[in-house]
Write an enzyme that holds these catalytic residues in place. Structure first.
Site, PDB file in Angstrom:
ATOM      1  N   ASP A  13      -1.177  -6.350  -0.337  1.00 26.28           N
ATOM      2  CA  ASP A  13      -1.196  -5.678   0.970  1.00 26.28           C
ATOM      3  C   ASP A  13      -2.617  -5.192   1.259  1.00 26.28           C
ATOM      4  O   ASP A  13      -3.171  -4.387   0.493  1.00 26.28           O
ATOM      5  CB  ASP A  13      -0.245  -4.462   0.866  1.00 26.28           C
ATOM      6  CG  ASP A  13       0.306  -4.030   2.193  1.00 26.28           C
ATOM      7  OD1 ASP A  13       0.009  -4.669   3.202  1.00 26.28           O
ATOM      8  OD2 ASP A  13       1.073  -3.041   2.186  1.00 26.28           O
ATOM      9  N   ASP A  47       0.838  -1.204   0.000  1.00 27.07           N
ATOM     10  CA  ASP A  47       0.000   0.000   0.000  1.00 27.07           C
ATOM     11  C   ASP A  47       0.873   1.256   0.000  1.00 27.07           C
ATOM     12  O   ASP A  47       0.372   2.375  -0.106  1.00 27.07           O
ATOM     13  CB  ASP A  47      -1.022  -0.001   1.152  1.00 27.07           C
ATOM     14  CG  ASP A  47      -0.368  -0.037   2.530  1.00 27.07           C
ATOM     15  OD1 ASP A  47       0.867  -0.128   2.613  1.00 27.07           O
ATOM     16  OD2 ASP A  47      -1.108   0.030   3.537  1.00 27.07           O
ATOM     17  N   GLU A  78       9.376  -4.522  10.516  1.00 32.52           N
ATOM     18  CA  GLU A  78       9.828  -3.215  10.004  1.00 32.52           C
ATOM     19  C   GLU A  78      10.315  -2.304  11.135  1.00 32.52           C
ATOM     20  O   GLU A  78       9.698  -2.237  12.218  1.00 32.52           O
ATOM     21  CB  GLU A  78       8.675  -2.519   9.258  1.00 32.52           C
ATOM     22  CG  GLU A  78       9.078  -1.131   8.735  1.00 32.52           C
ATOM     23  CD  GLU A  78       8.132  -0.541   7.705  1.00 32.52           C
ATOM     24  OE1 GLU A  78       7.128  -1.173   7.360  1.00 32.52           O
ATOM     25  OE2 GLU A  78       8.438   0.590   7.261  1.00 32.52           O
TER      26      GLU A  78
HETATM   27  O1  KIV Z   1       3.494  -1.124   1.706  1.00 34.48           O
HETATM   28  C1  KIV Z   1       4.662  -1.540   1.686  1.00 34.48           C
HETATM   29  O2  KIV Z   1       5.409  -1.323   0.730  1.00 34.48           O
HETATM   30  C2  KIV Z   1       5.130  -2.299   2.844  1.00 34.48           C
HETATM   31  C3  KIV Z   1       6.606  -2.500   2.965  1.00 34.48           C
HETATM   32  C4  KIV Z   1       7.162  -1.321   3.682  1.00 34.48           C
HETATM   33  C5  KIV Z   1       6.937  -3.782   3.635  1.00 34.48           C
HETATM   34  O3  KIV Z   1       4.357  -2.671   3.681  1.00 34.48           O
END
Ligand code: KIV
Length: 270
Positions: free
Chosen positions: A90, A51, A188
């Protein structure tokens, strides 16, 4: 022995990823479209349709306004471009606030795209969501530590695992997600000691982003790692390419050639 050598030759499955823990570091990058997904195909084990696209591609200040429709559209594009990596959609903010919505939205992700898994942010407090998804045959990648979807409620992006108490809390998060059925966990923005402690505490792979070298794998956002996203650069981002500068220099040349009538020359004319 390596599960795959320099290039990924076969379709990566959940079984491949599970077997890589402690054997071979897992590589994951984000992708948002077919063009770049095709470039990444065969080069990395996993692609995350993150996201984060709401910031780098849509120009918003954070990820919170990304929608399920947006994530599905971009995941369809990525699946059109890449066939070998394990592709993860995501789940956007607000799409998994309760078990019913989570299952409904993640089912859409499976039905409308070829993603093999979804990612949700949250630790022990979201274990019920991960369990509901797993029990409905949806593979889940967890995400703990610094969680971008909490940026407003937490009052900023805060590095975690700075003391023993917080490290223990992160370990509890990871164990709760493992127990609920997550196949792997993104960790993270945590101190490297925390990244190692979490990785040692669970038997599923951890994929770090700003979590030190001891995680079972590493993920970076492609527009960060190739230097296209200029708004800010977190400490953990290594820029492998100076994308923004290269694009600007070449556009300057195009502009100058057009203004001077040097382009199109005979070579580029019918
Ligand atoms: O949205 C994204 O790109 C993520 C990464 C930071 C793992 O969640």
């Amino acid at each position: 022995m390596s599960i795959h050598t320099e290039k990924v030759a076969k379709k990566v499955t959940l079984t491949t990823i599970a077997r890589m823990k402690g054997v071979e570091p897992i590589t994951m990058v984000t992708a948002y479209d077919a063009l770049f997904a095709k470039l990444f195909d065969g080069q990395v084990d996993m692609i995350l349709v993150g996201d984060s696209l709401n910031m780098s591609f849509f120009g918003k200040d954070d990820t919170l306004s990304a929608t399920m429709d947006q994530m599905i559209y971009h995941t369809q594009a990525v699946c059109n471009g890449a066939t070998l990596p394990l592709i993860v959609l995501d789940m956007p903010f607000g799409s998994y606030t309760n078990e019913i919505d989570a299952v409904k939205n993640a089912t859409r992700a499976y039905q409308e795209t070829n993603a093999q898994a979804v990612k949700v942010e949250g630790g022990k407090e979201r274990a019920n969501i991960v369990r509901a998804l797993s029990q409905n045959s949806i593979a889940v990648l967890g995400h703990i530590g610094l969680m971008p979807q909490f940026v407003r409620s937490d009052g900023g992006y805060k590095v975690r695992g700075k003391n023993e108490e917080d490290i223990q809390s992160l370990i509890e998060d990871a164990k709760a997600l493992e127990e609920a059925g997550a196949f792997a966990i993104v960790v993270e923005g945590v101190k490297s000691e925390a990244g190692k402690a979490i990785t040692d505490a669970v038997s599923i792979p951890t994929i770090g982003i700003g979590a030190g070298v001891d995680c079972d794998g590493q993920v970076l956002v492609w527009s960060d790692m190739f230097g296209f996203f200029e708004a800010f650069k977190p400490k953990f981002v290594k820029q492998y390419f100076n994308g923004a500068t290269v694009i600007k220099e070449n556009l300057e040349q195009f502009t100058s050639e057009v203004k001077n009538k040097a382009f199109p020359s005979d070579e580029f004319t019918y």
